[in-house]
Design an enzyme around this catalytic site. Structure first.
Site, PDB file in Angstrom:
ATOM      1  N   VAL A  34     -71.196 -18.568   5.421  1.00  0.00           N
ATOM      2  CA  VAL A  34     -71.688 -17.932   4.267  1.00  0.00           C
ATOM      3  C   VAL A  34     -71.775 -18.906   3.022  1.00  0.00           C
ATOM      4  O   VAL A  34     -72.661 -19.221   2.499  1.00  0.00           O
ATOM      5  CB  VAL A  34     -70.891 -16.830   4.071  1.00  0.00           C
ATOM      6  CG1 VAL A  34     -71.350 -16.125   2.488  1.00  0.00           C
ATOM      7  CG2 VAL A  34     -70.924 -15.765   4.823  1.00  0.00           C
TER       8      VAL A  34
ATOM      9  N   PHE B  47     -61.911 -26.507   8.451  1.00  0.00           N
ATOM     10  CA  PHE B  47     -61.046 -25.862   9.746  1.00  0.00           C
ATOM     11  C   PHE B  47     -62.306 -25.430  10.666  1.00  0.00           C
ATOM     12  O   PHE B  47     -62.294 -25.482  11.846  1.00  0.00           O
ATOM     13  CB  PHE B  47     -60.124 -24.851   9.261  1.00  0.00           C
ATOM     14  CG  PHE B  47     -59.616 -24.155  10.305  1.00  0.00           C
ATOM     15  CD1 PHE B  47     -59.268 -24.724  11.623  1.00  0.00           C
ATOM     16  CD2 PHE B  47     -59.676 -22.716  10.354  1.00  0.00           C
ATOM     17  CE1 PHE B  47     -58.782 -23.777  12.593  1.00  0.00           C
ATOM     18  CE2 PHE B  47     -59.115 -21.891  11.170  1.00  0.00           C
ATOM     19  CZ  PHE B  47     -58.739 -22.373  12.464  1.00  0.00           C
ATOM     20  N   THR B  48     -63.070 -24.221  10.075  1.00  0.00           N
ATOM     21  CA  THR B  48     -64.182 -23.829  10.663  1.00  0.00           C
ATOM     22  C   THR B  48     -65.467 -24.462  10.286  1.00  0.00           C
ATOM     23  O   THR B  48     -66.665 -23.758  10.803  1.00  0.00           O
ATOM     24  CB  THR B  48     -64.061 -22.375  10.701  1.00  0.00           C
ATOM     25  OG1 THR B  48     -63.933 -21.796   9.247  1.00  0.00           O
ATOM     26  CG2 THR B  48     -62.914 -21.789  11.351  1.00  0.00           C
ATOM     27  N   GLY B  49     -65.617 -24.964   9.061  1.00  0.00           N
ATOM     28  CA  GLY B  49     -66.854 -25.635   8.334  1.00  0.00           C
ATOM     29  C   GLY B  49     -67.242 -26.796   8.799  1.00  0.00           C
ATOM     30  O   GLY B  49     -66.491 -27.625   9.746  1.00  0.00           O
TER      31      GLY B  49
ATOM     32  N   VAL C  59     -57.063 -25.374   0.273  1.00  0.00           N
ATOM     33  CA  VAL C  59     -56.818 -24.622  -1.114  1.00  0.00           C
ATOM     34  C   VAL C  59     -55.446 -24.262  -0.995  1.00  0.00           C
ATOM     35  O   VAL C  59     -54.884 -23.921  -2.123  1.00  0.00           O
ATOM     36  CB  VAL C  59     -57.813 -23.449  -1.192  1.00  0.00           C
ATOM     37  CG1 VAL C  59     -59.268 -23.762  -1.268  1.00  0.00           C
ATOM     38  CG2 VAL C  59     -57.791 -22.457   0.068  1.00  0.00           C
TER      39      VAL C  59
ATOM     40  N   ILE D 102     -55.151 -27.947  -7.098  1.00  0.00           N
ATOM     41  CA  ILE D 102     -56.360 -28.800  -7.358  1.00  0.00           C
ATOM     42  C   ILE D 102     -56.708 -28.688  -8.758  1.00  0.00           C
ATOM     43  O   ILE D 102     -56.748 -27.752  -9.540  1.00  0.00           O
ATOM     44  CB  ILE D 102     -57.498 -28.605  -6.568  1.00  0.00           C
ATOM     45  CG1 ILE D 102     -58.529 -29.960  -6.563  1.00  0.00           C
ATOM     46  CG2 ILE D 102     -58.147 -27.433  -6.786  1.00  0.00           C
ATOM     47  CD1 ILE D 102     -59.723 -30.046  -5.586  1.00  0.00           C
TER      48      ILE D 102
ATOM     49  N   TYR E 193     -55.039 -11.652   8.513  1.00  0.00           N
ATOM     50  CA  TYR E 193     -56.390 -11.554   7.703  1.00  0.00           C
ATOM     51  C   TYR E 193     -56.509 -10.133   6.876  1.00  0.00           C
ATOM     52  O   TYR E 193     -56.738 -10.621   5.575  1.00  0.00           O
ATOM     53  CB  TYR E 193     -57.448 -11.757   8.821  1.00  0.00           C
ATOM     54  CG  TYR E 193     -58.971 -11.535   8.270  1.00  0.00           C
ATOM     55  CD1 TYR E 193     -59.194 -13.007   7.539  1.00  0.00           C
ATOM     56  CD2 TYR E 193     -59.793 -10.713   8.277  1.00  0.00           C
ATOM     57  CE1 TYR E 193     -60.641 -13.040   7.238  1.00  0.00           C
ATOM     58  CE2 TYR E 193     -61.194 -10.767   7.819  1.00  0.00           C
ATOM     59  CZ  TYR E 193     -61.596 -12.207   7.233  1.00  0.00           C
ATOM     60  OH  TYR E 193     -62.750 -11.783   6.642  1.00  0.00           O
TER      61      TYR E 193
ATOM     62  N   TYR F 225     -54.387 -11.105 -11.791  1.00  0.00           N
ATOM     63  CA  TYR F 225     -54.700 -12.303 -12.960  1.00  0.00           C
ATOM     64  C   TYR F 225     -55.830 -11.662 -13.987  1.00  0.00           C
ATOM     65  O   TYR F 225     -55.835 -12.310 -15.034  1.00  0.00           O
ATOM     66  CB  TYR F 225     -55.194 -13.402 -12.108  1.00  0.00           C
ATOM     67  CG  TYR F 225     -54.227 -14.638 -11.735  1.00  0.00           C
ATOM     68  CD1 TYR F 225     -53.276 -14.254 -10.672  1.00  0.00           C
ATOM     69  CD2 TYR F 225     -54.042 -15.772 -12.488  1.00  0.00           C
ATOM     70  CE1 TYR F 225     -52.417 -15.289 -10.382  1.00  0.00           C
ATOM     71  CE2 TYR F 225     -53.133 -16.698 -12.183  1.00  0.00           C
ATOM     72  CZ  TYR F 225     -52.341 -16.379 -11.232  1.00  0.00           C
ATOM     73  OH  TYR F 225     -51.349 -17.406 -10.875  1.00  0.00           O
TER      74      TYR F 225
END
Ligand code: NAD
Ligand code: UDP
Ligand code: UDP
Length: 343
Positions: free
Chosen positions: A39, A61-63, A84, A88, A170, A184
């Site tokens: 995506v 990892f999966t990209g 992530v 950062i 997940y 937040y």
């Protein structure tokens, strides 16, 4: 930083009006976490095409770099290999937070890492958004509804989720990510947007990621039987990726926090999906039944009336139109893979 037109002084984090680049607004700098994935890479294409600067953060990892290779020489594009889960520092206007494996096979591979990505990764990106005043969009999931007892699912439904099951890393991870985003928003006034994405398919999905559409398409092309799990009567609603990308951008730029369901309400059993794949690729393909996985939701279909009325968004591409676009991409990649193996 470049001005697109003479709009004067600006600072990061003030996304201002919603005037397209080129007719009055400055160029934005936008982070897409997970931008090397399925995506994310389509979203990056759209943001670059409309004239904004894009920074992708991805741990691969999966990209895959291949998904972004066409941008690598573009000075308005930057690719950072970063996880992530670690903090950062960046200065940007908007954060699209997609980093997280999406296929059940991938997210169950290292469940603790999946939870860390959803919880610590989302916390870090929200901390970043808070520090710089950036708008933050979370890609949550229809899995927050679990094995739903309400059908179709509206955003007001709280879900039926197993907190200790194989999918919990997940679905509970994404539920916590939504909680963090709302806290937040309420506590630190971060401008958040929450999308609950339903099953999405299209070019650039991993060939062997175990999701049903990629499995069936790859199997039909490779002349293998289509593997239907369980009795095949469970349902899903399949959205073409360009519809999702349009929805994500409409949500980011609209004034509503959400959550919003983004999905195509067309509902198919897995046996019906197998028939559509057969019609599209190979009518002689056969079906093989396999045991289903644990906690598999029996049905899933989005109620998208909220996104229709508040975002003026609805999907445009039906399954029978979108599938051939994915098939041609898969055919090319499977051919390259086979050539690589010397077939
Ligand atoms: P994908 O696996 O193709 O992409 C995820 C990307 O995130 C990959 O590039 C991966 O390398 C990266 N990533 C994973 N963990 C990371 C980490 N710790 N740090 C940095 N990068 C990391 O999946 P996708 O289908 O493109 O999904 C994108 C997002 O949309 C995910 O958050 C997913 O949960 C959500 N979503 C997708 C679907 C769908 O059907 N595709 C449905 C619901 C929700
Ligand atoms: N964070 C980050 N980049 C930033 C600002 C914060 O990665 O520019 C991380 C930070 O390291 C922390 C998380 O985001 O782990 C939450 O930050 P916040 O300031 O909200 O909380 P605190 O640091 O006070 O725990
Ligand atoms: N499924 C299937 N055959 C496959 C892969 C998946 O029948 O080869 C089924 C799976 O059991 C589930 C549905 O397809 O009922 C959707 O699975 P997927 O992993 O694509 O996404 P989910 O919606 O479960 O996250």
């Amino acid at each position: 930083r470049d001005e697109v037109s003479g709009s004067g002084i600006y600072g990061f984090g003030k996304t201002g009006g919603r005037i397209p680049v080129g007719i009055g607004r400055r160029r934005w700098r936008i982070v897409v976490t997970g931008g090397a994935g399925f995506v994310g890479s389509h979203l990056v294409d759209k943001l670059i095409e409309r004239g904004d600067d894009v920074i992708v953060i991805d741990n691969f990892f999966t990209g895959r770099k291949e998904n972004l290779v066409h941008h690598l020489r573009n000075p308005r594009f930057e690719l950072i290999r970063h996880d992530v889960v670690e903090p950062i520092l960046l200065e940007v206007d908007q954060i699209y937070h997609l980093a997280c494996p999406a296929s059940p096979v991938h997210y169950k591979y290292n469940p603790v890492k999946t939870i860390k990505t959803n919880v610590m990764g989302t916390l870090n990106m929200l901390g970043l958004a808070k520090r710089i005043g950036a708008r933050f969009l979370l890609t949550s999931t229809s899995e927050v509804y679990g094995d739903p007892l309400e059908h179709p699912q509206k955003e007001t439904y709280w879900g039926n989720v197993n907190p200790i099951g194989e999918r919990s890393c997940y679905d509970e991870g994404k539920r916590t990510a939504e909680t963090l985003a709302m806290d937040y928003h309420r506590g630190a006034e971060v401008e958040v947007r929450i999308a609950r994405i339903f099953n999405t398919y299209g070019p650039r999905m991993c060939l062997d990621d175990g999701r049903v559409v990629s499995n069936f398409v790859a199997q039909a092309i490779r002349k293998q039987p289509l593997t239907v799990y369980g009795d095949g009567k469970q349902t899903r609603s399949f959205q073409y990726v360009s519809d999702l990308v349009n929805g994500l951008v409409a949500l980011m730029e609209g004034e509503h926090v959400g959550p919003f369901n983004l999905g195509n309400p067309g509902e198919f059993t897995m046996l019906e999906l197998a028939e559509v794949v057969k019609e599209t690729i190979d009518p002689s393909a056969t079906i093989e039944f396999r045991a289903n996985t644990a906690d598999d939701p029996h049905k899933r279909k989005p109620d998208i009336s909220k996104a229709k009325s508040l975002l003026n968004w609805e999907p445009k591409v039906a399954l029978r139109e979108g599938l051939p676009l994915m098939v041609s991409d898969f055919q090319k990649r499977i051919l390259i893979e086979d050539e690589g193996k010397g077939f």
